[in-house]
Design a protein around this motif. Structure first.
Motif, mmCIF file in Angstrom:
data_model
loop_
_atom_site.group_PDB
_atom_site.id
_atom_site.type_symbol
_atom_site.label_atom_id
_atom_site.label_comp_id
_atom_site.label_asym_id
_atom_site.label_seq_id
_atom_site.Cartn_x
_atom_site.Cartn_y
_atom_site.Cartn_z
ATOM 1 N N GLU A 113 67.610 49.478 44.521
ATOM 2 C CA GLU A 113 67.343 48.510 45.581
ATOM 3 C C GLU A 113 65.841 48.208 45.650
ATOM 4 O O GLU A 113 65.433 47.044 45.775
ATOM 5 C CB GLU A 113 67.833 49.042 46.935
ATOM 6 C CG GLU A 113 69.342 49.101 47.082
ATOM 7 C CD GLU A 113 69.963 50.295 46.371
ATOM 8 O OE1 GLU A 113 69.205 51.188 45.892
ATOM 9 O OE2 GLU A 113 71.202 50.342 46.261
ATOM 10 N N ARG A 116 64.748 46.011 42.729
ATOM 11 C CA ARG A 116 65.098 44.592 42.847
ATOM 12 C C ARG A 116 64.013 43.823 43.583
ATOM 13 O O ARG A 116 63.847 42.619 43.389
ATOM 14 C CB ARG A 116 66.436 44.426 43.572
ATOM 15 C CG ARG A 116 67.638 44.760 42.717
ATOM 16 C CD ARG A 116 68.942 44.674 43.487
ATOM 17 N NE ARG A 116 69.887 45.650 42.947
ATOM 18 C CZ ARG A 116 70.712 46.379 43.664
ATOM 19 N NH1 ARG A 116 70.743 46.247 44.985
ATOM 20 N NH2 ARG A 116 71.520 47.251 43.078
ATOM 21 N N THR A 234 79.029 40.330 46.878
ATOM 22 C CA THR A 234 79.673 41.478 46.244
ATOM 23 C C THR A 234 78.806 41.960 45.085
ATOM 24 O O THR A 234 77.822 41.329 44.711
ATOM 25 C CB THR A 234 81.068 41.122 45.709
ATOM 26 O OG1 THR A 234 80.927 40.296 44.531
ATOM 27 C CG2 THR A 234 81.882 40.368 46.749
ATOM 28 N N GLN A 235 79.202 43.059 44.510
ATOM 29 C CA GLN A 235 78.455 43.620 43.370
ATOM 30 C C GLN A 235 78.740 42.873 42.077
ATOM 31 O O GLN A 235 78.068 43.105 41.069
ATOM 32 C CB GLN A 235 78.813 45.095 43.198
ATOM 33 C CG GLN A 235 78.284 45.998 44.299
ATOM 34 C CD GLN A 235 78.433 47.465 43.947
ATOM 35 O OE1 GLN A 235 79.419 47.893 43.339
ATOM 36 N NE2 GLN A 235 77.454 48.259 44.305
ATOM 37 N N THR A 236 79.735 41.974 42.082
ATOM 38 C CA THR A 236 80.134 41.326 40.832
ATOM 39 C C THR A 236 79.949 39.810 40.853
ATOM 40 O O THR A 236 80.364 39.136 39.924
ATOM 41 C CB THR A 236 81.607 41.652 40.506
ATOM 42 O OG1 THR A 236 82.430 41.269 41.627
ATOM 43 C CG2 THR A 236 81.790 43.129 40.234
ATOM 44 N N GLU A 442 76.480 49.062 37.959
ATOM 45 C CA GLU A 442 77.555 48.678 38.875
ATOM 46 C C GLU A 442 77.298 47.381 39.612
ATOM 47 O O GLU A 442 78.235 46.793 40.165
ATOM 48 C CB GLU A 442 77.772 49.797 39.899
ATOM 49 C CG GLU A 442 78.266 51.102 39.283
ATOM 50 C CD GLU A 442 78.398 52.209 40.303
ATOM 51 O OE1 GLU A 442 77.762 52.106 41.370
ATOM 52 O OE2 GLU A 442 79.140 53.161 40.051
ATOM 53 N N ASN A 443 76.057 46.919 39.649
ATOM 54 C CA ASN A 443 75.723 45.737 40.433
ATOM 55 C C ASN A 443 75.203 44.634 39.515
ATOM 56 O O ASN A 443 74.284 44.857 38.719
ATOM 57 C CB ASN A 443 74.666 46.086 41.491
ATOM 58 C CG ASN A 443 74.570 45.042 42.578
ATOM 59 O OD1 ASN A 443 74.519 43.844 42.311
ATOM 60 N ND2 ASN A 443 74.541 45.504 43.819
ATOM 61 N N ARG A 445 73.334 42.322 40.084
ATOM 62 C CA ARG A 445 71.910 42.046 40.318
ATOM 63 C C ARG A 445 71.021 42.840 39.370
ATOM 64 O O ARG A 445 69.843 42.509 39.196
ATOM 65 C CB ARG A 445 71.548 42.374 41.767
ATOM 66 C CG ARG A 445 72.232 41.482 42.805
ATOM 67 C CD ARG A 445 72.111 42.068 44.192
ATOM 68 N NE ARG A 445 72.715 41.237 45.228
ATOM 69 C CZ ARG A 445 74.006 41.195 45.515
ATOM 70 N NH1 ARG A 445 74.862 41.961 44.813
ATOM 71 N NH2 ARG A 445 74.478 40.412 46.461
ATOM 72 N N ASP A 446 71.580 43.894 38.778
ATOM 73 C CA ASP A 446 70.803 44.734 37.870
ATOM 74 C C ASP A 446 71.080 44.421 36.401
ATOM 75 O O ASP A 446 70.575 45.103 35.509
ATOM 76 C CB ASP A 446 71.089 46.214 38.150
ATOM 77 C CG ASP A 446 70.695 46.619 39.562
ATOM 78 O OD1 ASP A 446 69.700 46.077 40.066
ATOM 79 O OD2 ASP A 446 71.400 47.448 40.163
ATOM 80 N N THR A 453 71.318 35.265 44.255
ATOM 81 C CA THR A 453 72.473 35.594 45.070
ATOM 82 C C THR A 453 72.224 35.045 46.479
ATOM 83 O O THR A 453 71.104 34.638 46.802
ATOM 84 C CB THR A 453 72.686 37.119 45.142
ATOM 85 O OG1 THR A 453 71.463 37.738 45.552
ATOM 86 C CG2 THR A 453 73.088 37.678 43.788
#
Length: 459
Positions: A113, A116, A234-236, A442-443, A445-446, A453
């Motif tokens: 986090e 980011r 969401t993470q996806t 898992e995200n 954004r990474d 987003t």
């Protein structure tokens, strides 16, 4: 002396005189000597540099901070009895770029986090060094697969007036003055006064334009950025992402699944071979068992099963699902997980209810389902989605009417059915979803350098 990259030093593993340019990761200074851990971005592994008091600027070097850029001349010395296989004994160390003490990327564990919020600096960490090198190599693997198999790479437009995903999911673009919009007699925005003379969007898919080229070259692919307006945190999901979208003429649904499976296995093998160090890192620090997961997929045979039969399995199971499976609805993430566990591997789910799929998908003889396919894989769920395209003009026109898709401005697309139309198929794969699968991240954004987003358009 010509610059040598650190990757070359580790690959050659021999004593030699070198000059490197690099950044400091750590600096441990003692009374008569010190150790620099440095990296130049050419590989994940840091190089240990030993410097001593014989150097004229020893005191200055001992105060060098993390993040500084250096030029270092010296001799590579093999150290087979030590933790690292070799080290560099410096004969000259020059400061190329200063870095203050408040440098945000210090040698400690940072949360994702936090990173980011400094996305412009996070590639300097081991995690994102690994993720973004894997991303680079995976992109090359995709091009390699399609080029080796005779596909033509098509650059489809980012600005479009064609509605593929539904205009409510597409960004609108305009040059009109938003504070003084021209209006028609009916009081609507007069887009005839806009730059393109009509309403325009930023593309949500290159598929429709890709189909036109497939009718000329047989096999084509697009690979580029796409945009969706989904307000989904969401993470996806992301509002800007990259898509791989091949379109193949003379290819039915079965042939499409053959290509999807072959391509995915090729890309995974390629990445595992070219990024062994990065995959090892992700296996150790991101997702335990990542290497085995990828190996299992490459060695598996993908199951092919209809949506109806999947729902049969789900309804007969003793699993207490949050969402009840239905023959007329989409399947939830929990259902995807159950099915991949049930078959212990990737699963192609075919022949979906027409009412939940796009108008351009081939209508099956039952009149209720379309020749669509989603590939779901263990640990990640849906990875690819595709279909055999509806090649019959009259059926396509009827489906457009049912789905409230305007034919205005779509004559060029309908021409692909009028003039030598044939059986053809295509699929789409979100590149970031693939990167998440390859790295264990898992995200979403990474998995992309500068994520876009909802409420986030920094940089």
């Amino acid at each position: 002396m010509k610059r040598t990259r650190i990757k070359e030093i580790f690959s050659q593993k021999k004593e030699m005189e070198v000059y490197i340019c690099c950044w400091i990761r750590t600096n441990r200074a003692q009374a008569q000597f010190g150790f620099l851990n440095v990296n130049d971005g050419s590989c994940l592994t840091n190089l240990q540099v030993v410097y001593d008091s014989k150097l004229s600027n020893f005191e200055e070097i001992s105060k060098f901070r993390v993040g500084m850029a250096l030029g270092i001349s010296g001799k590579v010395v093999l150290t087979p009895t030590m933790k690292q296989p070799l080290e560099l004994h410096a004969t000259e160390v020059t400061l190329l770029g200063d870095c203050p003490e408040d440098y945000p990327i210090q040698p400690k564990r940072h949360t994702r986090e936090y990173l980011r919020d400094v996305a412009h600096l996070r590639p300097r960490t081991n995690l994102f060094h690994a993720v973004f090198r894997i991303r680079s190599v995976a992109a090359m693997a995709i091009h390699s697969y399609f080029q080796k198999n005779g596909y033509v790479y098509v650059h489809t437009p980012l600005i479009t007036c064609a509605d593929c995903e539904g205009s409510d999911q597409m960004f609108k673009i305009t040059t009109l003055n938003m504070e003084n919009l021209p209006k028609t007699e009916e009081g609507k925005v007069d887009f005839s006064k806009d730059l393109f003379g009509k309403q325009a969007f930023i593309t949500g898919s290159g598929q429709l334009h890709g189909e036109t080229f497939a009718m000329a070259f047989s096999d084509i692919y697009t690979f580029g950025p796409t945009f969706r307006t989904e307000n989904s945190n969401t993470q996806t999901h992301a509002n800007e992402f990259w898509m791989i979208e091949p379109e193949m003429a003379f290819c039915d649904l079965e042939g499409l699944m053959d290509i999807e499976e072959e391509m995915l296995k090729y890309v995974i093998r390629y990445v595992c071979n070219e990024c062994a160090e990065e995959i090892e890192f992700c296996d150790q620090f991101v997702e335990k068992g990542l290497k085995q997961k990828l190996l299992d997929l490459v060695n598996s045979s993908f199951v092919r099963i209809s949506h109806h039969d999947v729902v049969d399995i789900l309804l007969k199971s003793k699993q207490n699902f949050e969402f009840k499976p239905s023959y007329t609805d989409d399947i939830a993430k929990e259902h995807e997980k159950y099915i991949t566990d049930y078959f212990n591997g990737p699963v192609f789910i075919t022949n979906w209810p027409k009412d939940i799929k796009a108008y351009y998908m081939k209508l099956n003889p039952d009149g209720e389902t379309v020749a669509a396919v989603d590939l779901v894989v263990p640990h990640a769920g849906e990875l690819m989605g595709g279909s055999q395209r509806e090649e019959k003009l009259d059926v396509l026109l009827k489906r457009m009417e049912e789905c409230h898709i305007s034919k205005e401005g779509m004559e060029w697309y309908l021409d692909t059915r009028r003039y030598g139309g044939c059986v053809h198929s295509g699929f789409g794969m979100g590149f970031e979803r693939l990167i998440m699968y390859l790295t264990g991240i898992e995200n979403i954004r990474d998995s992309i350098p500068f994520p876009r987003t909802p409420k986030n358009c920094k940089y």
